[in-house]
Design a protein around this motif. Sequence first.
Motif, mmCIF file in Angstrom:
data_model
loop_
_atom_site.group_PDB
_atom_site.id
_atom_site.type_symbol
_atom_site.label_atom_id
_atom_site.label_comp_id
_atom_site.label_asym_id
_atom_site.label_seq_id
_atom_site.Cartn_x
_atom_site.Cartn_y
_atom_site.Cartn_z
ATOM 1 N N ASP A 248 0.827 -1.213 0.000
ATOM 2 C CA ASP A 248 0.000 0.000 0.000
ATOM 3 C C ASP A 248 0.858 1.258 0.000
ATOM 4 N N ALA A 249 1.963 1.231 0.752
ATOM 5 C CA ALA A 249 2.834 2.403 0.811
ATOM 6 C C ALA A 249 3.462 2.688 -0.550
ATOM 7 N N LEU A 250 3.866 1.643 -1.263
ATOM 8 C CA LEU A 250 4.443 1.834 -2.594
ATOM 9 C C LEU A 250 3.395 2.333 -3.583
ATOM 10 N N LEU A 251 2.179 1.807 -3.492
ATOM 11 C CA LEU A 251 1.110 2.292 -4.373
ATOM 12 C C LEU A 251 0.848 3.777 -4.146
ATOM 13 N N GLY A 252 1.062 4.222 -2.914
ATOM 14 C CA GLY A 252 0.865 5.640 -2.606
ATOM 15 C C GLY A 252 1.846 6.557 -3.313
ATOM 16 N N LEU A 253 2.934 5.993 -3.832
ATOM 17 C CA LEU A 253 3.922 6.800 -4.552
ATOM 18 C C LEU A 253 3.621 6.886 -6.045
ATOM 19 N N LEU A 254 2.664 6.102 -6.524
ATOM 20 C CA LEU A 254 2.309 6.143 -7.946
ATOM 21 C C LEU A 254 1.300 7.259 -8.183
ATOM 22 N N THR A 255 1.775 8.455 -8.054
ATOM 23 C CA THR A 255 0.929 9.636 -8.193
ATOM 24 C C THR A 255 1.734 10.746 -8.857
ATOM 25 N N PRO A 256 1.080 11.612 -9.639
ATOM 26 C CA PRO A 256 1.814 12.714 -10.281
ATOM 27 C C PRO A 256 2.499 13.643 -9.286
ATOM 28 N N ALA A 257 2.076 13.608 -8.020
ATOM 29 C CA ALA A 257 2.721 14.459 -7.019
ATOM 30 C C ALA A 257 4.149 14.012 -6.741
ATOM 31 N N CYS A 258 4.466 12.761 -7.039
ATOM 32 C CA CYS A 258 5.821 12.241 -6.838
ATOM 33 C C CYS A 258 6.625 12.404 -8.125
ATOM 34 N N SER A 259 7.938 12.483 -7.980
ATOM 35 C CA SER A 259 8.796 12.621 -9.152
ATOM 36 C C SER A 259 8.732 11.363 -10.009
ATOM 37 N N GLN A 260 9.152 11.514 -11.263
ATOM 38 C CA GLN A 260 9.172 10.367 -12.166
ATOM 39 C C GLN A 260 10.109 9.279 -11.634
ATOM 40 N N ALA A 261 11.243 9.682 -11.078
ATOM 41 C CA ALA A 261 12.193 8.699 -10.551
ATOM 42 C C ALA A 261 11.588 7.928 -9.381
ATOM 43 N N THR A 262 10.836 8.634 -8.540
ATOM 44 C CA THR A 262 10.191 7.972 -7.406
ATOM 45 C C THR A 262 9.129 6.988 -7.886
ATOM 46 N N GLN A 263 8.335 7.405 -8.869
ATOM 47 C CA GLN A 263 7.316 6.514 -9.409
ATOM 48 C C GLN A 263 7.951 5.271 -10.048
ATOM 49 N N ALA A 264 9.053 5.466 -10.765
ATOM 50 C CA ALA A 264 9.731 4.330 -11.387
ATOM 51 C C ALA A 264 10.260 3.364 -10.332
ATOM 52 N N ALA A 265 10.861 3.913 -9.261
ATOM 53 C CA ALA A 265 11.389 3.056 -8.194
ATOM 54 C C ALA A 265 10.267 2.308 -7.487
ATOM 55 N N ALA A 266 9.141 2.998 -7.260
ATOM 56 C CA ALA A 266 8.003 2.349 -6.603
ATOM 57 C C ALA A 266 7.427 1.235 -7.472
ATOM 58 N N ALA A 267 7.316 1.495 -8.772
ATOM 59 C CA ALA A 267 6.792 0.470 -9.675
ATOM 60 C C ALA A 267 7.707 -0.750 -9.697
ATOM 61 N N ALA A 268 9.012 -0.504 -9.752
ATOM 62 C CA ALA A 268 9.956 -1.622 -9.768
ATOM 63 C C ALA A 268 9.886 -2.424 -8.473
ATOM 64 N N ALA A 269 9.736 -1.735 -7.343
ATOM 65 C CA ALA A 269 9.636 -2.432 -6.060
ATOM 66 C C ALA A 269 8.359 -3.271 -5.993
ATOM 67 N N LEU A 270 7.277 -2.728 -6.521
ATOM 68 C CA LEU A 270 6.032 -3.503 -6.568
ATOM 69 C C LEU A 270 6.212 -4.773 -7.392
ATOM 70 N N GLY A 271 6.948 -4.651 -8.501
ATOM 71 C CA GLY A 271 7.206 -5.820 -9.318
ATOM 72 C C GLY A 271 8.019 -6.869 -8.577
ATOM 73 N N ALA A 272 8.949 -6.425 -7.738
ATOM 74 C CA ALA A 272 9.753 -7.371 -6.961
ATOM 75 C C ALA A 272 8.916 -8.081 -5.899
ATOM 76 N N LEU A 273 7.913 -7.372 -5.367
ATOM 77 C CA LEU A 273 7.053 -7.986 -4.341
ATOM 78 C C LEU A 273 6.012 -8.921 -4.940
#
Length: 670
Positions: free
Chosen positions: A434-459
């Motif tokens: 849930d915390a990583l999904l919270g970073l998939l928002t335009p309010a976060c930088s593109q780099a943050t969104q990319a890192a969050a998406a990659a972490a979700l894929g690892a989980l």
Amino acid sequence: LRALRGARDPALRGVLAGVLRQLARDTAQRRAVAEAGGIAVLAGLLQSPSSHARQAAARALSNVVVNSGKNKLEAAQFGAIHSLARMLETDGAMGREAAAATLGNLAANCEATSALLAEAGAVAPLADLLASGTPMAVQHAARALRNLAGRDGRNKRLVLEAGAAPRLTRLLGSRERGAAQAAASALSNLACNCEAAQDAVVAAGAVPGLLSLLAAFEDGDSADPSAAAAAEAAAWALSNLCGSEGARRAVCAEAGAILGPVVAALSSGSPGARHAAARLLKALVAGDTSAAWRREAIAAGAAVPLVELLDATAEGPARAAAAAITALASRSATARREFARCGAAAPLARALARTGSGAEALRAEAARAVGALAAPGEGGVPRELVDAGAAASLVALLGSRRPGAGEAAAAALGALARAAPGARRALLGLGALDALLGLLTPACSQATQAAAAAALGALACEDEAEAVEAAAPRAAALLAETAAHGLPATARAAAATLSDLACCGGAVRAAVASSRAPRVLVALVRSPLDELRAAAALALWDLCFDCEAGRLAVLNADGAPCLVQVLLIGGEEAKEAAAACLGELAALGPRGVATLRACDAVTSLEALAVRGAAPRAVALAALNALRAIEANGDGAGPTEEGGEEGGVGPAASRVSDGGLLASLAATEVL
């Protein structure tokens, strides 16, 4: 002050100013002098015709303005800066010495007075004083130039134009350790965040002199406080020089002379020296693509003191240690093994759990170190980091508002999940999803969104499908939005994670199929960037694999023509995924096969399946797709004019012709 205002005798005025100077050494008395109007009186005395009175007033004012921006600005308002600049040019040796000391204090940690000092024309006389003043005047001039060059780019330029760099370089070899320290500090500030200054300092030949001062840590001279202070200043200067690639190469050329003192400073230096040494080591290693510096630093024994420095009370040294660990552990299994041997997991976990002023920056840097130590391959301590409590702190850091902190935490969580698959359940239990999904928002930088998406894929994996299932609809929707609107790197990460979700199968794959994701992925397949095309095609393949809902979703999103286009223009990975996905669409039966025929998929697949036309994996995927088309069609090929239905058209357009598939199989693709 009353006596000073009323005195007419220059000698008496000098004596009274000297008494004020002594009083102003005490903080409370300093404040009392300022509140009683002493700054105006002393500023006026700087214009006295008596050189003795001017010197005494300058020295008194020097103490009154210490650590007080208010007092510095008041002194400037009463004309002290212009009077002191004039003293630098017209007074004798002792007057110039006093003026330099006071100008240095006025410029310290005050951008407003630094700018006024430069405007008053004091930079060039201070640079001249480096070559012609008394020993103390030289020190004061170097310190004043150091303070002037702190943050103001214009002042840095003025200091360079005044020819200060070569003069400061010569001072590095002074027998007066105070002068050498002041010169190293001035060069450090001059080089900080200014590539032109970095190159100028290297061109002036400062590197050997700085290394000579730094050697005090290894030679045992650091027991002498003045030598230790000069060595610390040299470490800061060298670390600031490494911002320019040319300057960094000049420093790295002295590898044999630098690593020993740096490791010695890390091991036994003052807190400031250890901070500077860690920062210097990180700067040296970060730009090294050959990994030679990593090996040399580890062999020299840098790992143990860096791990110990993580527990430093001050945040700055601990943060520098974490940054150095990140630089050393990145792309080096040897370094990761050594940090594991040194027990880095527990100190990093403690750093991640820090609170208080400056803790956010330290926690972000510690998260980067965790990501480096948990990188795939040999070495590292992923399981130990989770057991030490790092995971909970990383999940908490995802919510930080500090720029880069969420990105660092997400990257570290992803690295832990990939390197220690057994830790995935623990991470999911801590609320990481849930915390990583919270970073998939335009309010976060593109780099943050990319890192969050990659972490979700690892989980997301088949073993944890049950834990992921409840969040799958939200995850699919957010990832689809991220893939649709993100920059290429972010869109690629989101597409890859949609692929991982689809691999979970069951309800998770169904959630992806029923979301907007299929249409977004089909759009990405048309990207001019092959890496993005490949990621999207692979996600579509995973979505369709043995899943009718996924196949229908891709077919309804007009995916077939786009995938055929990839067969023509894509790279090897993209073509293989596209061919395999077309084979899955054929498994829908006559409707799927008809769609593939309509977009001329057969011709493109046959071209790839011919021996030598494509890499083995691509040819095999194309051949399997052709077999799927033959197995799931209605048995009727296209009708050629003048021929019987299902009959005698060219073999290249007849997938029902068993002779063609037999011929393709005979090419030994299999």
